[in-house]
Design a protein around this motif. Structure first.
Motif, PDB file in Angstrom:
ATOM      1  N   SER A  23      11.317  -9.366  -7.263  1.00  0.00           N
ATOM      2  CA  SER A  23      11.077 -10.267  -6.429  1.00  0.00           C
ATOM      3  C   SER A  23      11.447 -10.183  -4.794  1.00  0.00           C
ATOM      4  CB  SER A  23      11.653 -12.016  -6.741  1.00  0.00           C
ATOM      5  OG  SER A  23      13.044 -11.728  -6.655  1.00  0.00           O
ATOM      6  N   THR A  24      11.648  -8.858  -4.628  1.00  0.00           N
ATOM      7  CA  THR A  24      11.858  -8.615  -2.953  1.00  0.00           C
ATOM      8  C   THR A  24      10.403  -7.944  -2.513  1.00  0.00           C
ATOM      9  OG1 THR A  24      12.422  -6.237  -3.784  1.00  0.00           O
ATOM     10  CG2 THR A  24      14.422  -7.888  -3.504  1.00  0.00           C
ATOM     11  N   SER A  25      10.622  -7.917  -1.293  1.00  0.00           N
ATOM     12  CA  SER A  25       9.349  -7.363  -0.383  1.00  0.00           C
ATOM     13  C   SER A  25       9.257  -5.855  -0.880  1.00  0.00           C
ATOM     14  CB  SER A  25       9.503  -7.399   1.029  1.00  0.00           C
ATOM     15  OG  SER A  25       8.425  -6.824   1.607  1.00  0.00           O
ATOM     16  N   MET A  26       7.719  -5.610  -1.447  1.00  0.00           N
ATOM     17  CA  MET A  26       7.804  -4.290  -1.929  1.00  0.00           C
ATOM     18  C   MET A  26       6.488  -3.642  -1.115  1.00  0.00           C
ATOM     19  SD  MET A  26       9.661  -4.026  -4.501  1.00  0.00           S
ATOM     20  CE  MET A  26       8.876  -2.667  -5.472  1.00  0.00           C
ATOM     21  N   THR A  27       6.384  -2.315  -1.299  1.00  0.00           N
ATOM     22  CA  THR A  27       5.205  -1.432  -1.016  1.00  0.00           C
ATOM     23  C   THR A  27       4.671  -0.778  -2.296  1.00  0.00           C
ATOM     24  OG1 THR A  27       6.515   0.438  -0.299  1.00  0.00           O
ATOM     25  CG2 THR A  27       5.938  -1.150   1.527  1.00  0.00           C
ATOM     26  N   LYS A  28       5.243  -0.688  -3.247  1.00  0.00           N
ATOM     27  CA  LYS A  28       4.701  -0.214  -4.468  1.00  0.00           C
ATOM     28  C   LYS A  28       5.405  -0.662  -5.570  1.00  0.00           C
ATOM     29  CE  LYS A  28       4.392   4.713  -4.853  1.00  0.00           C
ATOM     30  NZ  LYS A  28       4.779   5.973  -5.356  1.00  0.00           N
ATOM     31  N   VAL A  29       4.460  -0.952  -6.835  1.00  0.00           N
ATOM     32  CA  VAL A  29       4.855  -1.425  -7.977  1.00  0.00           C
ATOM     33  C   VAL A  29       4.407  -0.394  -9.015  1.00  0.00           C
ATOM     34  CG1 VAL A  29       5.529  -3.758  -7.417  1.00  0.00           C
ATOM     35  CG2 VAL A  29       3.404  -2.935  -8.266  1.00  0.00           C
ATOM     36  N   CYS A 171      -0.307  -9.245   0.057  1.00  0.00           N
ATOM     37  CA  CYS A 171      -0.901  -9.314  -1.106  1.00  0.00           C
ATOM     38  C   CYS A 171       0.188  -9.019  -2.313  1.00  0.00           C
ATOM     39  CB  CYS A 171      -1.993  -8.626  -1.462  1.00  0.00           C
ATOM     40  SG  CYS A 171      -2.855  -8.710  -2.992  1.00  0.00           S
ATOM     41  N   LEU A 172       0.921  -7.881  -1.932  1.00  0.00           N
ATOM     42  CA  LEU A 172       1.884  -7.347  -3.240  1.00  0.00           C
ATOM     43  C   LEU A 172       3.113  -8.166  -3.457  1.00  0.00           C
ATOM     44  CD1 LEU A 172       1.924  -4.882  -4.994  1.00  0.00           C
ATOM     45  CD2 LEU A 172       2.907  -3.794  -3.368  1.00  0.00           C
ATOM     46  N   ASP A 173       3.441  -8.689  -1.888  1.00  0.00           N
ATOM     47  CA  ASP A 173       4.797  -9.639  -2.016  1.00  0.00           C
ATOM     48  C   ASP A 173       4.408 -10.920  -2.942  1.00  0.00           C
ATOM     49  OD1 ASP A 173       6.466  -8.047  -0.438  1.00  0.00           O
ATOM     50  OD2 ASP A 173       5.955  -8.922   1.280  1.00  0.00           O
ATOM     51  N   LYS A 174       3.177 -11.478  -2.639  1.00  0.00           N
ATOM     52  CA  LYS A 174       2.932 -12.691  -3.478  1.00  0.00           C
ATOM     53  C   LYS A 174       2.786 -12.273  -4.895  1.00  0.00           C
ATOM     54  CE  LYS A 174       0.223 -14.590   0.321  1.00  0.00           C
ATOM     55  NZ  LYS A 174      -1.304 -14.743   0.842  1.00  0.00           N
TER      56      LYS A 174
END
Length: 177
Positions: A23-29, A171-174
């Motif tokens: 649930s943290t700000s991400m740039t990749k999953v 978008c990824l954060d949401k």
């Protein structure tokens, strides 16, 4: 993957929990999708998070699930008709009340100059969302807001979603919140 996605309607928080996204700000999953239904569900979940002007590059070998993900996105936007792979037509346009979505497949491009000759560049604009399969075949494409890489793994797919712009990070954060 702890929980498999079974329903066709998901709220963003429930999908983030089902996919076990942090649930943290991400740039990749990175995630494993066990079934085709999981890939469709991810697409349906991404759909309402997309913003006009976004470009998504869908990467993976033949059969990796790129068109299945695109079909999920289109279903999430409300498209009820047939979703055709644009392998032969190169682009399939879709119009929704909020935006235009163009689904490209550049697999058949043989020369990097074909993008300019095709006239497709005008589709990449602030009012449209562009889903691009085989972006490596058209190297002069606009940069991806989100890059989604897929590969078959065991009985499912390994997927990596990378955000490359502020719109992609939102978008990824949401998706992961």
């Amino acid at each position: 993957m702890g929980a498999l996605l079974k329903s066709s309607v998901f709220s963003v928080p429930s999908v983030a929990k089902a996919f076990d996204f942090p649930s943290t700000s991400m740039t990749k999953v990175n995630r494993f999708l066990a079934t085709e239904d999981d890939t469709l569900a991810l697409g349906r979940t991404l759909a309402p998070l997309l913003e006009p002007g976004m470009v998504l590059h869908l990467r993976g070998d033949l059969g990796a699930g790129k068109t299945t993900l695109a079909r999920g996105i289109l279903r999430g936007l409300g498209h009820e008709g047939r979703v055709k792979s644009p392998t032969y037509t190169l682009v399939e346009p879709y119009q929704f009340s909020k935006l235009y979505l163009y689904h490209f497949d550049f697999y058949r491009f043989l020369d990097p100059e074909e993008l300019e000759a095709s006239g497709f560049r005008e589709y990449f604009n602030r009012e449209s969302v562009c889903l691009v399969e085989w972006p490596e075949k058209a190297p002069d494409l606009p940069a991806a807001d989100l890059e989604i890489s897929m590969r078959p793994e065991q009985q499912g797919r390994e997927i990596v979603i990378s955000a490359h712009t502020e719109a992609g990070r939102r978008c990824l954060d949401k998706l992961t919140s």
